[in-house]
Design a protein around this motif. Structure first.
Motif, mmCIF file in Angstrom:
data_model
loop_
_atom_site.group_PDB
_atom_site.id
_atom_site.type_symbol
_atom_site.label_atom_id
_atom_site.label_comp_id
_atom_site.label_asym_id
_atom_site.label_seq_id
_atom_site.Cartn_x
_atom_site.Cartn_y
_atom_site.Cartn_z
ATOM 1 N N LYS A 104 11.600 -6.844 5.229
ATOM 2 C CA LYS A 104 11.257 -8.257 5.044
ATOM 3 C C LYS A 104 10.034 -8.657 5.866
ATOM 4 O O LYS A 104 9.189 -9.415 5.390
ATOM 5 C CB LYS A 104 12.456 -9.146 5.413
ATOM 6 N N GLU A 138 6.942 -7.099 4.204
ATOM 7 C CA GLU A 138 6.635 -7.788 2.956
ATOM 8 C C GLU A 138 6.059 -9.177 3.199
ATOM 9 O O GLU A 138 5.243 -9.649 2.407
ATOM 10 C CB GLU A 138 7.874 -7.855 2.069
ATOM 11 N N ARG A 189 5.441 -8.003 -1.506
ATOM 12 C CA ARG A 189 6.685 -7.356 -1.934
ATOM 13 C C ARG A 189 6.440 -5.883 -2.247
ATOM 14 O O ARG A 189 5.486 -5.523 -2.911
ATOM 15 C CB ARG A 189 7.254 -8.078 -3.162
ATOM 16 N N ALA A 242 1.372 -3.105 -2.496
ATOM 17 C CA ALA A 242 2.378 -4.114 -2.818
ATOM 18 C C ALA A 242 2.585 -4.157 -4.335
ATOM 19 O O ALA A 242 1.736 -3.702 -5.107
ATOM 20 C CB ALA A 242 1.935 -5.484 -2.307
#
Length: 138
Positions: free
Chosen positions: A39, A42, A47, A60
């Motif tokens: 997390k 990201e 992401r 990503a």
């Protein structure tokens, strides 16, 4: 918690950059631990991307890509960042410090900006990233 964001304007001797910082009311070890999670990575990279050691590349899900230029645990992560494989990279420098006991300052400086990059968009992007990291610390 406090926020501070500054966009430095370009002149003849400097290039434009975006600087965003946040003081998180948590110890440096806690903030670093969050950054090293999926997390946390990201929040910074996008992401599907993960932070790695110096020289490692990242990608990503939205096509953003780059590589880690510098990795100093609990101090600094510097990485090249670009929208996709066909665009020129810009540089993101994340600095960590502990201004007081149980506080961590996280600063992001995004430099080497291409003319097509909107500083206001980038400021919002990095403010959101720091907000996500802070919320994951609690």
């Amino acid at each position: 918690m406090s926020d501070q964001a500054v966009t430095e304007e370009s002149d003849a001797s400097t290039e434009p950059s975006v600087v965003v910082s946040r003081i998180i009311d948590q110890p440096l070890d806690t903030v670093w631990s969050v950054l090293m999670t999926k997390k946390g990575a990201e929040a910074l990279l996008g992401r599907g991307a993960m932070l790695g050691d110096k020289g490692q590349t990242w990608t990503a899900a939205d096509g953003r890509t780059g590589y880690i230029r510098s990795f100093h645990p609990k101090e600094q992560i510097r990485f090249w960042w670009r929208k996709n494989e066909s665009t020129e990279a810009s540089l993101v420098d994340l600095q960590l410090s502990s201004p007081a006991e149980n506080q961590t300052e996280v600063q992001v400086e995004h430099s080497h900006l291409r003319p097509d990059l909107d500083p206001e968009y980038l400021r919002g992007r990095w403010e959101s990233a720091l907000e996500r990291i802070e919320s994951d610390c609690f």
